[in-house]
Write an enzyme that holds these catalytic residues in place. Structure first.
Site, PDB file in Angstrom:
ATOM      1  N   ASP A  77     -34.055 -49.375  17.898  1.00 45.67           N
ATOM      2  CA  ASP A  77     -34.784 -50.511  17.335  1.00 45.67           C
ATOM      3  C   ASP A  77     -36.149 -50.019  16.870  1.00 45.67           C
ATOM      4  O   ASP A  77     -36.506 -48.860  17.051  1.00 45.67           O
ATOM      5  CB  ASP A  77     -34.892 -51.648  18.348  1.00 45.67           C
ATOM      6  CG  ASP A  77     -35.695 -51.268  19.583  1.00 45.67           C
ATOM      7  OD1 ASP A  77     -36.310 -50.192  19.598  1.00 45.67           O
ATOM      8  OD2 ASP A  77     -35.697 -52.046  20.550  1.00 45.67           O
ATOM      9  N   ASP A  95     -25.629 -56.526  19.885  1.00 40.33           N
ATOM     10  CA  ASP A  95     -26.110 -55.811  21.066  1.00 40.33           C
ATOM     11  C   ASP A  95     -26.811 -56.774  22.000  1.00 40.33           C
ATOM     12  O   ASP A  95     -27.279 -57.843  21.575  1.00 40.33           O
ATOM     13  CB  ASP A  95     -27.100 -54.716  20.669  1.00 40.33           C
ATOM     14  CG  ASP A  95     -28.492 -55.301  20.428  1.00 40.33           C
ATOM     15  OD1 ASP A  95     -29.369 -55.144  21.296  1.00 40.33           O
ATOM     16  OD2 ASP A  95     -28.700 -55.949  19.382  1.00 40.33           O
ATOM     17  N   CYS A 134     -11.029 -52.059  33.822  1.00 43.45           N
ATOM     18  CA  CYS A 134     -12.174 -51.203  34.120  1.00 43.45           C
ATOM     19  C   CYS A 134     -12.026 -50.522  35.479  1.00 43.45           C
ATOM     20  O   CYS A 134     -11.208 -50.909  36.317  1.00 43.45           O
ATOM     21  CB  CYS A 134     -13.481 -52.000  34.068  1.00 43.45           C
ATOM     22  SG  CYS A 134     -13.840 -52.995  35.544  1.00 43.45           S
ATOM     23  N   CYS A 143      -8.536 -57.221  33.674  1.00 43.33           N
ATOM     24  CA  CYS A 143      -9.474 -56.174  33.258  1.00 43.33           C
ATOM     25  C   CYS A 143      -8.961 -54.796  33.674  1.00 43.33           C
ATOM     26  O   CYS A 143      -8.407 -54.626  34.759  1.00 43.33           O
ATOM     27  CB  CYS A 143     -10.852 -56.430  33.870  1.00 43.33           C
ATOM     28  SG  CYS A 143     -12.112 -55.246  33.335  1.00 43.33           S
ATOM     29  N   CYS A 184     -12.381 -52.993  38.503  1.00 47.61           N
ATOM     30  CA  CYS A 184     -11.253 -53.895  38.763  1.00 47.61           C
ATOM     31  C   CYS A 184      -9.998 -53.147  39.188  1.00 47.61           C
ATOM     32  O   CYS A 184      -9.149 -53.695  39.889  1.00 47.61           O
ATOM     33  CB  CYS A 184     -10.964 -54.732  37.509  1.00 47.61           C
ATOM     34  SG  CYS A 184     -12.273 -55.931  37.156  1.00 47.61           S
ATOM     35  N   HIS A 230     -18.176 -53.173  34.997  1.00 50.64           N
ATOM     36  CA  HIS A 230     -17.242 -54.247  34.661  1.00 50.64           C
ATOM     37  C   HIS A 230     -17.745 -55.097  33.498  1.00 50.64           C
ATOM     38  O   HIS A 230     -16.997 -55.368  32.541  1.00 50.64           O
ATOM     39  CB  HIS A 230     -16.981 -55.163  35.857  1.00 50.64           C
ATOM     40  CG  HIS A 230     -16.279 -56.417  35.449  1.00 50.64           C
ATOM     41  ND1 HIS A 230     -14.941 -56.464  35.165  1.00 50.64           N
ATOM     42  CD2 HIS A 230     -16.753 -57.668  35.197  1.00 50.64           C
ATOM     43  CE1 HIS A 230     -14.606 -57.674  34.769  1.00 50.64           C
ATOM     44  NE2 HIS A 230     -15.694 -58.431  34.785  1.00 50.64           N
TER      45      HIS A 230
END
Length: 377
Positions: A95, A269, A309, A307, A312, A338
């Protein structure tokens, strides 16, 4: 000179008009629409760059203002650029420092030349101009740099919004001219104008005349209601070229992401997934979970059965509840992993729905099943 960052549209959903695409960058190609995790100080909090890459993150953000203060852009440059400095293998975006101009409103002084404000670490006076912002970003070395702009508060008078927008346009041209690495780093222009359709139209038209390789929608998520935000986004994108990427800055709530995709936004974002994880809030396919609640102390099921991930696949709600109550850092790591993977997977599923011409159905089903509150998480 051709831009080092280019964009191609790969499919337009027949049901919704939403689109998929590919963003081509010096550090690899990324499918859109995408969610970009925020690594403010060249690190996404509690998550390693290797984990980000493995879980499907494409572009990762770093913050110009914070890296300017620590460790300094010269050190990042000596390391070989931000990717080598933090060992991230994919594309990155910085940014401009413009949002800090907004957030440090108590100590700033805005002029045509730039912004004078106080160093938040030691109180020293700092000056940031469009040229200085790009100079810092050139040394940080991300694939995509953002124009230096002023993010105005909401509400703002039309007079203030117009004055600020016109200055943002002048700053955009100055920043574009200041880029010393145009063959390696692309600059995106930022559409401003507050809640004024004609100002956003004008800003977008003038930025397009400057021929940036991509465009962002700024000045949203600053206190306005959802309908106002969506209206500002819609006005901003109407005058932008179809063949350039569109980036909605600072948005990460599920309902906002899905609406942004409907409005032909390609990139979003937000710090939201890691920020709410630190407070024990988790986004799941069944809706929001507050892991602090006693009801999870003996819940030995995965956090989200849908999920994939690391959290999980390996741990239970009971264990997360225990870690949070004990203030163990591993718990924050697991929950951050997660939440980031949840949003990355949401975007993957959205891309699939677009390609199968059923995005409206997908959006409706997600919002219904997740039962999120008005914040979208």
């Amino acid at each position: 000179m051709s831009s080092p960052v280019t964009f191609e549209i790969t499919h337009v959903c027949k049901q919704s008009g939403a689109r998929t695409g590919i963003l081509h960058t010096p550090h690899g190609d990324v499918e859109t629409p995408m969610f970009m995790p925020v690594g403010t100080q060249a690190t996404v909090k509690f998550v390693s760059p290797e984990e980000l890459y493995q879980m499907g993150a494409g572009v990762v953000l770093a913050n110009t203002y914070h890296l300017w203060l620590r460790p300094g852009e010269e050190i990042v440059a000596k390391a070989g650029g931000v990717q080598k400095f933090m060992n991230y293998k994919g594309p990155m975006l910085t940014d401009s420092g413009g949002f800090q101009v907004f957030s440090l409103s108590d100590t700033r002084k805005i002029s045509e030349e730039g912004v004078m404000f106080r160093n938040t670490l030691n109180g020293d006076k700092l000056f940031l101009s469009p040229e200085k912002s790009i100079q810092i970003q050139n040394k940080i070395g991300a694939d995509i740099m953002m124009s230096f702009d002023e993010c105005i508060p909401y509400p703002a008078t039309r007079e203030y919004a117009e004055r600020s927008m016109l200055r943002t346009l002048r700053w955009a041209e100055r920043g574009k001219n200041a880029n010393t690495r145009p063959d390696e780093q692309a600059i995106f222009g930022i559409v401003q104008g507050g809640d004024n359709e004609d100002l956003r139209d004008y800003c977008a038209e003038k930025l397009v005349e400057m021929d940036f390789p991509g465009y962002a929608v700024g000045g949203t998520s600053v206190g306005e209601d959802k309908e106002t935000m969506y209206r500002m986004v819609r006005w901003s994108v109407e005058k932008l070229p179809e063949d350039k990427p569109r980036y909605l800055m600072g948005v990460g709530a599920v309902n906002d992401l899905l609406e942004a995709i409907s409005l032909n936004i390609d990139m979003c974002d937000c710090v939201l997934p890691t920020r709410i994880a630190r407070h024990g809030t988790l986004m799941t396919s069944q809706g929001r979970i507050n892991i602090k609640k006693a009801m999870y102390a003996e819940d030995f099921t995965p956090l989200d059965p849908e999920c994939d991930c690391y959290c999980c696949r390996n741990y239970t709600k009971a264990y997360l509840n225990h870690l949070f109550r004990c203030q163990e850092g591993f718990g924050t790591r697991l929950m951050s992993i997660h939440n980031i993977r949840f949003l990355l997977r949401l975007m993957e599923d959205a891309r699939t729905a677009i390609k199968e011409d059923r995005f409206n159905d997908f959006k409706e089903e997600k919002l219904k099943n997740m039962k999120f509150d008005s914040r979208g998480f």
